[in-house]
Design an enzyme around this catalytic site. Structure first.
Site, PDB file in Angstrom:
ATOM      1  N   ASP A 102       0.855  -1.175   0.000  1.00  0.00           N
ATOM      2  CA  ASP A 102       0.000   0.000   0.000  1.00  0.00           C
ATOM      3  C   ASP A 102       0.904   1.243   0.000  1.00  0.00           C
ATOM      4  O   ASP A 102       2.124   1.178   0.168  1.00  0.00           O
ATOM      5  CB  ASP A 102      -0.980  -0.005   1.180  1.00  0.00           C
ATOM      6  CG  ASP A 102      -2.224   0.842   0.885  1.00  0.00           C
ATOM      7  OD1 ASP A 102      -2.175   1.707  -0.017  1.00  0.00           O
ATOM      8  OD2 ASP A 102      -3.239   0.659   1.557  1.00  0.00           O
ATOM      9  N   GLU A 110     -10.795   6.485   4.339  1.00  0.00           N
ATOM     10  CA  GLU A 110      -9.780   5.855   5.199  1.00  0.00           C
ATOM     11  C   GLU A 110      -9.910   6.309   6.657  1.00  0.00           C
ATOM     12  O   GLU A 110     -11.015   6.558   7.149  1.00  0.00           O
ATOM     13  CB  GLU A 110      -8.379   6.104   4.614  1.00  0.00           C
ATOM     14  CG  GLU A 110      -8.270   5.575   3.179  1.00  0.00           C
ATOM     15  CD  GLU A 110      -6.842   5.527   2.659  1.00  0.00           C
ATOM     16  OE1 GLU A 110      -5.909   5.281   3.415  1.00  0.00           O
ATOM     17  OE2 GLU A 110      -6.676   5.726   1.433  1.00  0.00           O
TER      18      GLU A 110
END
Ligand code: BGC
Ligand code: BGC
Length: 621
Positions: free
Chosen positions: A308, A499
């Site tokens: 990521d 997020e």
């Protein structure tokens, strides 16, 4: 175990190519910078294997055509490198090609989970792949196969369901849609199944992302520095659970969180993205056991594993060389750097020279990347057909998104059959700014990373949908009106987030929302509430005042889908894909928790008797 994705002749061609590559070229293939960081000429010079657009990594102007030109320029650079290995460009098209102004924006996954309709999700996968391919992109960081267990998590809406079976089925369907007529056809799109693994099983309070000590080394947060509003969000709970630590045992990890990966691999997925989170105290990006032994070994995953964004940096904050060594040795094949790619390249080069990372590990990583590129047919046709541009945001895709919206709505209360509404009935009061806020109904990951308010992209708001349906509508953003109405519809929305910025300790309605509800309640005989949210909210106290409740999730650009169902043109069929908690004490999810509505709840109106469905009032409320 899935069969190898390549024929033996293709596997041989990968081996031959590998033999001709220098160490620098191999490391270049393993490197993925963000497009705003790449200096002109560096894709050629460094033989970079991939470039991405992060959330909001858009060209200016943001049009499908300029996307295609931007991505095409990177492809051309790759073709000019010594070996001309085609580039994989990656984007987050997580509910349609959502960074592109003018693209079709589908409901976020939580809404698709409520449809339980794998065929619909397959068709959405195909439509998304076509819009992505139109911009010359063949890699999409989707689907998220998270199985959220705590709805305070800001990424809850990226998950289809708290139920493993629902997630597995819908993720596999989306991937089939990405594949279309075959992986080697030029409109297939490589899925990135994410975030491996148990990203959605972390414990509240364990995230270190926004700690003072790590902030200094975190360029993403430094760049995104959201000033005062960032500080306010931290107070509300931002980055308390996202990227945190999961303490579940291995049996739970395997039973709840692993099956969607298995299903995705069986459906042909050749890329997996690793989670920022930790398992039992160790960052997933350093988990050799799970990445190499379980994913690549046991599950026989022949594709490549990507990190990521800036995630390996968190393994040993401040000691980048150690981060690189541990990540690559754990099984990372490509690193989403995303900023200082020359630092990554130099660091990995040193690690190989000193023997801390073996050449065979590098070969394995590059073999996996090349395997995916061959499987996608990129060597034959590295570019897509520009005629596909006509499909971005086309009527057919918008009709599909509208169908998805219709099927995603969950009717949770309907006293005296207030719904469906009669379009020929008396004037309807619609209240709440959110009724006319396209950005709010699309949520995060829409044009920008966090999403925004207002007309961020072409689409139809809920209000416009209701107006177009022919009914008489009076719209009052603040609910202050000078007469009474038989029926009021209040639309409430969570402000967009993505997020950890959406982690919230308190999921209650705001004081402003409660005041709006009270104002409209006083003016209407019957009150219908439509919630636009990325998760269940705590509404137990207010619910008795409402005659009807519709959970509409984050429906995207096609707001008419809501009007279609409110006016009875289509039936309510959605079912909750999450438990709806009674109070904050019921979080995280656990068997003894009290629920306002359980997973699977949702009143259904039969297609033949839409006008007078004779629904039972929801007994509990
Ligand atoms: C997110 C990923 C995303 C990546 C690229 C990260 O912050 O966790 O889901 O794919 O950024 O934008
Ligand atoms: C996101 C990117 C985004 C960036 C903003 C990352 O964590 O994944 O998509 O553009 O932060 O700085």
């Amino acid at each position: 175990m899935a069969p190898h994705p390549l024929s033996s002749a293709q596997q041989q061609s990968v081996e031959q190519l590998l033999e001709t590559m220098t160490l620098s070229e191999k490391i270049g293939q393993m490197t993925q910078p963000e497009k705003n960081s790449v200096k002109p000429g560096d894709v050629t010079r460094l033989s970079l294997g991939s470039v991405l657009s992060g959330g909001g990594g858009n060209p200016d102007p943001n049009t499908p055509q300029s996307w295609r030109e931007m991505v095409g320029a990177f492809h051309e650079e790759a073709q000019q490198s010594r070996l001309g290995i085609p580039l994989l460009y990656g984007v987050d098209a997580v509910h349609g090609h959502n960074n592109v102004v003018g693209a079709t924006v589908f409901p976020h996954n939580i809404g698709l989970g409520a449809t339980r309709d794998a065929d619909l999700v397959r068709r959405i996968g195909r439509a998304t792949a076509l819009e992505v391919a139109a911009t010359d992109v063949r890699w999409d960081f989707a689907p998220a196969v998270s199985v959220p267990q705590d709805v305070r998590w800001g990424r809850t809406y990226e998950g289809y369901s708290q139920d493993t079976g629902v997630v597995s089925e819908l993720a596999a369907a989306l991937i089939e849609g990405f594949r279309g007529d075959g992986w080697a056809t030029p409109t297939s799109v490589l899925p990135s199944v994410k975030h491996f693994i148990a990203d959605a099983a972390t414990t509240w309070g364990t995230s270190r992302r926004a700690d003072r000590s790590t902030l200094a080394t975190d360029r993403t947060l430094a760049i995104a520095q959201m000033g005062q509003s960032f500080v306010e969000l931290l107070d509300l709970g931002a980055w308390q659970i996202d990227q945190g630590n999961s303490e579940i045992d291995e049996a739970t990890l395997r039973a709840v969180h692993l099956p969607p990966y298995q299903a995705a691999i069986e459906a042909g997925a050749l890329n997996v993205m690793v989670s920022y989170s930790s398992w039992q105290g160790l960052k997933m990006h350093a988990q050799h056991y799970l990445l190499t032994e379980v994913l690549k070994g046991e599950l026989g995953f022949a594709g490549f594993v990507v990190s990521d964004w800036e995630a390996i940096d968190q393994i040993h904050p401040g000691d980048y060389d150690r981060c690189v060594v541990d990540a690559i040795n754990a099984g990372l094949d490509m690193v989403m750097v995303p900023f200082d790619y020359e630092r990554f390249i130099a660091s990995l080069g040193r690690a190989v020279q000193s023997g801390q990372v073996s050449e065979s590990r590098i070969d394995d990583a590059v073999r996996r990347i090349l395997t995916a590129k061959v499987a996608l047919g990129l060597f034959e046709h590295p570019r897509t057909d520009p005629a596909l541009l006509n499909l971005v945001g086309c009527a057919e895709h918008r009709t599909l998104a509208r169908e998805a919206v219709q099927k995603s709505l969950v009717l949770l209360k309907n006293v005296g059959d207030v719904l469906p509404l009669d379009p020929a009935g008396p004037e309807l009061l619609v209240a709440g700014e959110a009724a006319d806020d396209l950005g709010a109904q699309c949520g995060g990951w829409t044009i920008s990373w966090m999403g925004g308010h207002g007309p961020v992209t072409p689409g139809t708001t809920l209000l416009e949908g209701l107006q177009a349906a022919g009914g008489q509508v009076h719209f009052s953003p603040d609910g202050v009106v000078d007469r009474d109405y038989p029926v009021g519809v209040v639309v409430l929305a969570e402000a967009p987030y993505a997020e950890g910025m959406g982690d919230r300790s308190d999921l209650s309605l705001s004081a402003d929302q409660v005041a709006l509800l009270e104002r409209v309640r006083a003016r209407c005989t019957r009150l219908v509430v439509v919630l636009l949210s990325g998760r269940p909210l705590i509404i137990t106290e207010q619910l008795p005042q409402w005659d009807a409740l519709v959970a509409a999730w984050l429906p995207g650009t096609e707001g008419q889908g809501v009007a279609d169902v409110l006016y009875g043109e289509r039936p309510f069929t959605g079912k909750l894909s999450f438990d709806w908690p009674h109070s904050h004490a019921d979080l995280p999810r656990r068997p003894e928790a009290t629920l306002l509505f359980p997973l699977g709840a949702g009143l259904t109106t039969d297609a033949d008797s839409i006008r007078f469905p004779g629904l039972q009032d929801n007994a509990k409320v």
